[in-house]
Design an enzyme around this catalytic site. Structure first.
Site, short mmCIF file in Angstrom:
data_model
loop_
_atom_site.label_atom_id
_atom_site.label_comp_id
_atom_site.label_asym_id
_atom_site.label_seq_id
_atom_site.Cartn_x
_atom_site.Cartn_y
_atom_site.Cartn_z
N HIS A 69 31.99 22.83 24.67
CA HIS A 69 32.27 21.47 25.15
C HIS A 69 33.77 21.34 25.37
CE1 HIS A 69 28.46 19.00 24.01
NE2 HIS A 69 28.15 20.23 24.45
N TYR A 89 30.38 8.89 22.11
CA TYR A 89 30.71 8.05 20.95
C TYR A 89 30.85 6.62 21.48
CZ TYR A 89 32.09 12.21 18.21
OH TYR A 89 32.10 13.40 17.53
N PRO A 123 31.38 11.24 9.10
CA PRO A 123 31.04 12.22 10.14
C PRO A 123 31.59 11.89 11.52
CG PRO A 123 29.15 10.87 9.59
CD PRO A 123 30.22 10.51 8.61
N LYS A 139 34.25 16.54 11.20
CA LYS A 139 35.20 17.40 10.50
C LYS A 139 34.63 18.06 9.25
CE LYS A 139 38.43 17.05 13.36
NZ LYS A 139 38.40 18.21 14.26
N TYR A 197 40.60 16.48 17.49
CA TYR A 197 39.16 16.75 17.57
C TYR A 197 38.89 18.26 17.67
CZ TYR A 197 34.25 15.75 18.58
OH TYR A 197 32.88 15.67 18.49
C1 PHB Z 1 25.84 15.77 15.17
O1 PHB Z 1 25.52 16.41 16.19
O2 PHB Z 1 25.07 15.64 14.19
C2 PHB Z 1 27.20 15.11 15.13
C3 PHB Z 1 28.10 15.36 16.15
C4 PHB Z 1 29.36 14.78 16.11
C5 PHB Z 1 29.70 13.95 15.05
C6 PHB Z 1 28.79 13.71 14.01
C7 PHB Z 1 27.53 14.29 14.05
O3 PHB Z 1 30.93 13.37 15.03
#
Ligand code: PHB
Ligand code: APR
Length: 389
Positions: A72, A200, A292, A296, A384
């Site tokens: 990504h 997000y 989450p 990280k 990130y």
């Molecule tokens: C996930 O794919 O479970 C996931 C991805 C990004 C995040 C948190 C969880 O920031």
């Protein structure tokens, strides 16, 4: 029984450390409370920084990740029915790899088996003894029999609820914690992801995240109340709420399906200092927890393992203890930056129960500044994809 490094915990941290040490000719024994099936049944984020990917390569465990992981180069941030992209490649020249943590753990277990690594499942009553002596040892029960493992060092890779952190005396240990007033309701569905990249989303109804595991396995989250339980949410209720929280262009193409896993996770920021006590070194969730939002969790475990592995290698191969002596300070320096980023992303994207109208305006201004300002986007991108080890 005796080994050089006793590793408590057979999650990603413990297994990766054990694999790296084995390749460096350093003996270890992993003590795991649960069965392998139980460990592999955990559903967790799978956004891997290049630092983690490189460690897996160094451990000789990257073949499937390289073949099946998704690269990504960016992510989408959404609010007010619009979305914009953070271009990791443009701002950092780097990217992340999306590859489920379950698969990472499975690959690590397979690699331990292939090398004849020692992972003992079903242990209980693990205790750490004489950590400040030159003869530390671990005791535990296996099949009703008391066991003792003599060692040079103990790696506490036993997660947030394990015994290692508690082995550091309260007058030595300092803990920092922030508990967030909401949870994440997560759903796994055998459906194609709504987009090629993660979304997000900050909406006036709360946070939402669209993620994935592979081309036909998607992972979605909506912010929920801590008083909720998964049974409060039918699949239909979940999908309807998710669609309300993401831009219409995404909601219109969202393919829904039955949930194959549905769970609620609380959010907390947590750090223990120091991360070393005598022969004990804390790694990963045993020492720190992040919300989450910044993906990280596994990546902070990676830098701990990197520092500890190299410190142990230096100790055994060069008879030099410098790497071990600076482990806690070095690990914590990177951990606190990841804690800050995860805390910042969480504040940027969630609705807080006590948020004033002014607070909402500040959040909106932050998002608009991020949308319009290259420097702001570079800061998010650098954090990130992962700060240097
Ligand atoms: C996930 O794919 O479970 C996931 C991805 C990004 C995040 C948190 C969880 O920031
Ligand atoms: N004895 C032996 N093993 C134990 C004990 C104990 N008393 N207590 C816990 N464990 C085991 C758990 O069963 C688990 O398998 O330690 C392991 C810890 O693994 P994780 O909790 O996955 O922690 P870690 O390996 O550091 O991985 C961090 O996990 O929670 C996510 O977001 C986090 O992605 C990050 C990753």
């Amino acid at each position: 029984m005796r080994t050089q490094v006793a590793i408590i915990g057979g999650g990603p941290s413990g297994l990766l450390l054990s694999q790296l040490l084995h390749k460096a000719g350093i003996e270890s024994v992993v003590l795991e409370r649960q069965t392998r099936e139980y460990v592999l049944g955990r559903i967790r984020a799978g956004v891997l920084e290049t630092g983690f990917v490189n460690l897996m390569r160094e451990a000789g465990v990257s073949k499937r990740m390289d073949a099946e992981g998704f690269i990504h180069d960016g992510t989408l941030i959404a609010y007010d029915n619009e979305q914009f992209r953070i271009d990791f490649a443009e701002h950092t020249g780097d990217h992340v790899v999306v590859y489920g943590q379950t698969e990472v753990t499975r690959d690590l277990y397979d690699a331990r088996d292939a090398m004849g690594g020692t992972v003992i499942h079903g242990v209980s009553d693990v205790e750490l003894n004489d950590l400040t002596s030159d003869k530390p040892y671990v005791t535990y029960t296996l099949n009703g029999q008391s066991q003792r493992l003599d060692c040079d060092f103990v790696a506490g890779c036993d997660g947030f609820h394990g015994p290692s952190r508690q082995a550091i005396p309260l007058d030595v240990r300092r803990e920092y914690e922030k508990v967030y007033p909401f949870g994440w309701l997560g759903v796994l569905s055998e459906t194609p992801p709504v987009d090629d990249e993660l979304i997000y989303s900050n909406s006036d109804r709360g946070f939402a995240l669209c993620s994935m595991r592979n081309a036909n396995l998607s992972r979605y989250y909506v912010q929920c109340s801590l008083s909720d339980s998964p049974d409060d949410w039918s699949d239909q209720a979940f999908w309807d709420e998710l669609k309300r929280r993401i831009p219409e262009e995404a909601a219109d193409k969202l393919i829904t399906g039955p949930s194959i896993e549905k769970s609620i996770a609380p959010l907390r920021s947590f750090v223990t200092e120091p991360m070393r006590y005598g022969a004990l070194f804390l790694c990963g969730d045993a020492a720190h927890i992040v919300p989450p939002t910044g993906a990280k969790g596994l990546n902070t475990a990676a830098s701990d393992i990197h520092y500890l592995y190299n410190g142990l290698k230096q100790h055994y191969q060069d008879k030099d203890s410098n790497g071990l002596d600076i482990y806690s300070q070095k690990a914590l320096s990177r951990i606190w930056k990841a804690e800050r980023f995860s805390w910042w992303m969480t504040n940027l994207l969630h609705r807080f129960p006590d948020q004033s109208e002014f607070d909402v305006k500040m959040q909106r201004a932050d998002l608009e500044f991020l949308r319009d300002n290259d420097a702001a986007q570079k800061v998010l991108a650098e954090n990130y994809v992962g700060l240097p080890f």
